[in-house]
Design an enzyme around this catalytic site. Structure first.
Site, PDB file in Angstrom:
ATOM      1  N   ASP A  81     124.596 102.458  43.126  1.00  0.00           N
ATOM      2  CA  ASP A  81     123.396 103.753  42.939  1.00  0.00           C
ATOM      3  C   ASP A  81     122.196 102.755  43.209  1.00  0.00           C
ATOM      4  O   ASP A  81     121.889 101.477  42.896  1.00  0.00           O
ATOM      5  CB  ASP A  81     123.129 104.166  42.196  1.00  0.00           C
ATOM      6  CG  ASP A  81     123.372 104.479  40.730  1.00  0.00           C
ATOM      7  OD1 ASP A  81     124.284 103.633  40.265  1.00  0.00           O
ATOM      8  OD2 ASP A  81     122.207 104.930  40.339  1.00  0.00           O
ATOM      9  N   GLU A 139     125.182 105.571  38.352  1.00  0.00           N
ATOM     10  CA  GLU A 139     125.092 104.935  37.001  1.00  0.00           C
ATOM     11  C   GLU A 139     123.626 104.931  36.234  1.00  0.00           C
ATOM     12  O   GLU A 139     123.329 105.241  35.228  1.00  0.00           O
ATOM     13  CB  GLU A 139     125.150 103.384  36.492  1.00  0.00           C
ATOM     14  CG  GLU A 139     126.070 103.395  35.951  1.00  0.00           C
ATOM     15  CD  GLU A 139     124.712 102.269  35.135  1.00  0.00           C
ATOM     16  OE1 GLU A 139     124.524 102.410  33.841  1.00  0.00           O
ATOM     17  OE2 GLU A 139     123.524 102.180  36.260  1.00  0.00           O
ATOM     18  N   GLU A 140     122.829 104.997  37.184  1.00  0.00           N
ATOM     19  CA  GLU A 140     121.273 104.911  36.840  1.00  0.00           C
ATOM     20  C   GLU A 140     120.760 106.518  36.664  1.00  0.00           C
ATOM     21  O   GLU A 140     119.419 106.245  35.451  1.00  0.00           O
ATOM     22  CB  GLU A 140     120.246 104.371  37.951  1.00  0.00           C
ATOM     23  CG  GLU A 140     120.257 103.305  38.279  1.00  0.00           C
ATOM     24  CD  GLU A 140     120.016 101.929  37.582  1.00  0.00           C
ATOM     25  OE1 GLU A 140     119.650 102.419  36.544  1.00  0.00           O
ATOM     26  OE2 GLU A 140     120.417 101.050  38.296  1.00  0.00           O
ATOM     27  N   ARG A 177     131.216  89.825  25.622  1.00  0.00           N
ATOM     28  CA  ARG A 177     129.900  89.432  24.530  1.00  0.00           C
ATOM     29  C   ARG A 177     131.208  90.492  23.819  1.00  0.00           C
ATOM     30  O   ARG A 177     131.939  91.085  24.260  1.00  0.00           O
ATOM     31  CB  ARG A 177     129.006  91.006  24.688  1.00  0.00           C
ATOM     32  CG  ARG A 177     128.612  91.494  23.703  1.00  0.00           C
ATOM     33  CD  ARG A 177     127.277  91.669  23.089  1.00  0.00           C
ATOM     34  NE  ARG A 177     127.787  91.307  21.546  1.00  0.00           N
ATOM     35  CZ  ARG A 177     127.329  91.455  20.317  1.00  0.00           C
ATOM     36  NH1 ARG A 177     127.575  90.461  19.696  1.00  0.00           N
ATOM     37  NH2 ARG A 177     127.334  92.042  19.405  1.00  0.00           N
ATOM     38  N   HIS A 363     115.116  96.498  37.088  1.00  0.00           N
ATOM     39  CA  HIS A 363     114.522  97.644  37.629  1.00  0.00           C
ATOM     40  C   HIS A 363     112.696  96.612  38.128  1.00  0.00           C
ATOM     41  O   HIS A 363     111.960  97.068  38.197  1.00  0.00           O
ATOM     42  CB  HIS A 363     114.521  97.983  36.573  1.00  0.00           C
ATOM     43  CG  HIS A 363     115.780  98.754  36.279  1.00  0.00           C
ATOM     44  ND1 HIS A 363     115.721 100.057  35.603  1.00  0.00           N
ATOM     45  CD2 HIS A 363     116.440  98.578  36.243  1.00  0.00           C
ATOM     46  CE1 HIS A 363     116.957 100.123  35.674  1.00  0.00           C
ATOM     47  NE2 HIS A 363     117.185  99.950  35.852  1.00  0.00           N
TER      48      HIS A 363
END
Ligand code: NI
Length: 403
Positions: A81, A139-140, A177, A363
């Site tokens: 998305d 997902e957003e 990570r 973004h």
């Protein structure tokens, strides 16, 4: 095998760049990824993969079966998305959809997912087990992973891999990570009910605005005095409303905010902790209140063994210099964590930074990913998937209980 994967990826790269530019020019908002999903399904079908559409509303699942006897299913997740942002990159392949932009790099993710499917489909005859590709919507808004899980996308999955582009890591490098990668993100809404009155006669009223100020201050101080400082909590009240006139004491206030945390135990205890503090402050000052705490997505906790496998695959493919171990998590949120409630997994950061262009963040209307990272992502995922069957041990059999 690494050389074969790299060669295949090099051959595929011009096609992958075409795919990425098509996706970038045609972004769709969360939950409306109809054309993107159809496009993804088309590419997967052309590879001979078994494809399921409308999994998790607009999600797509592709199955790449292996030939061996290993029953484990490795899932690879990418999201599709875009965001309600007007693109200002000036690229020839910039968004053709007004007010919508792939400003979080999910066009890169989808392309890397398709590239990995292309490579693994060609190696299919050698894969010992099944790889399942999850192309996730929404997902957003942190909804798509939940929709996919609900529709059975994680059924029989033993482990899951994912990635996210990251502009502060140089293109063609990776960030690995161990442990927490992103934070749990919950929503908080508080209604305070006092008693209205004349602004000059506070003793005859219950001032909801003053009590709201006490609630905010007490919550922020309580974080520093009662939460373990090694297990961070961020509480932001982003909205406050109440009151009707300067000389009228307000009887109602609404507060709304977001609560971020990293440690699962902290996350578990936050609703009761906040409720106790807010109720206590309101009660002390003679008001009543309602606390609505809505759990959002949990923290992404990377599985140590799978993370090590990705790190080793990446180091073998690109050399130590291009593989960073990230010292800190982010307090951003990522719904990949919902898959991790079904199976262990690991998510890494794919460098797409372009220091020469000032590196606008994710973004941002000028965000631009370095396309060189597509091959880095494809080789890393495909090789990690290959290594998965060779190196990641099956879980130990449970010990026999004595009769
Ligand atoms: Ni994103």
């Amino acid at each position: 095998m690494l050389t074969q994967i790299k060669d295949l990826t090099t051959q595929l790269t011009p096609r992958l760049i075409e795919i990425r530019r098509h996706l970038h020019a045609h972004p769709e908002l969360s939950g409306q990824e109809y054309q993107t999903a159809a496009y993804v399904a088309g590419v997967l079908s052309s590879l001979g993969l078994q494809v399921e559409e409308a999994v998790g509303k607009t999600g797509v699942v592709g199955h790449c079966p292996g030939v061996g006897t290993d029953q484990r299913v490795l899932a690879i997740r990418t999201d599709m998305d875009a965001l309600p942002i007007t693109e200002r990159t000036g690229l020839a392949y910039a968004s053709r959809q007004p007010g919508v932009m792939h400003a979080c790099g999910h066009d890169m993710h989808t392309t890397v997912g398709l590239g990995t499917a292309m490579v693994l489909a060609q190696l299919g005859a050698k894969l010992p087990g099944t790889v399942r590709f999850l192309f996730q919507p929404a997902e957003e808004i942190a909804q798509g992973a939940g929709w996919m899980v609900q529709d059975g996308a994680m059924r029989d999955v033993s482990h899951i891999l994912g990635l996210h582009v990251f502009p502060s890591i140089p293109a063609r490098s990776l960030g690995i990570r161990y442990g927490a990668l992103t934070a749990a993100a919950d929503d908080l809404e508080i209604f305070i009910q006092g008693e209205s009155g004349h602004g000059a006669r506070p003793h005859e009223a219950t001032d909801a605005i003053w009590i709201a100020a006490q609630v905010i201050t007490t919550l922020q101080q309580a974080i520093s005095r009662t939460q373990n400082p090694l297990r961070p909590v961020v509480l932001t009240i982003g909205q406050i409303s109440g009151g009707r006139a300067p000389n009228v004491i307000a009887d109602q206030v609404r507060l709304a905010g977001t609560v971020r945390s990293l440690h699962p135990e902290t996350h578990e205890n936050l609703p009761a902790w906040i409720e106790t503090i807010v109720q206590g402050v309101c009660h002390t000052h003679g008001a009543t209140c309602e606390v609505n705490y809505r759990r959002g997505v949990p923290s992404v906790q990377n599985d140590p063994a799978l993370t090590q496998l990705v790190e080793q695959a990446a180091v073998e493919a690109w050399g130590r210099d291009r593989v960073q171990i990230l010292p800190e998590p982010s307090l951003g949120a990522e719904d990949f964590s919902l898959y991790l409630q079904e199976a262990p997994g690991s998510m890494f950061r794919l460098g797409v930074g372009r220091p020469d262009q000032g590196n606008p963040p994710l973004h941002h209307p000028e965000f631009e990913a370095d396309e060189g990272a597509i091959a880095t992502g494809v080789v890393t995922l495909a090789y990690a998937a290959w290594q998965y069957w060779q190196h990641l041990k099956r879980p130990e059999e449970p010990p026999l209980t004595p009769a």
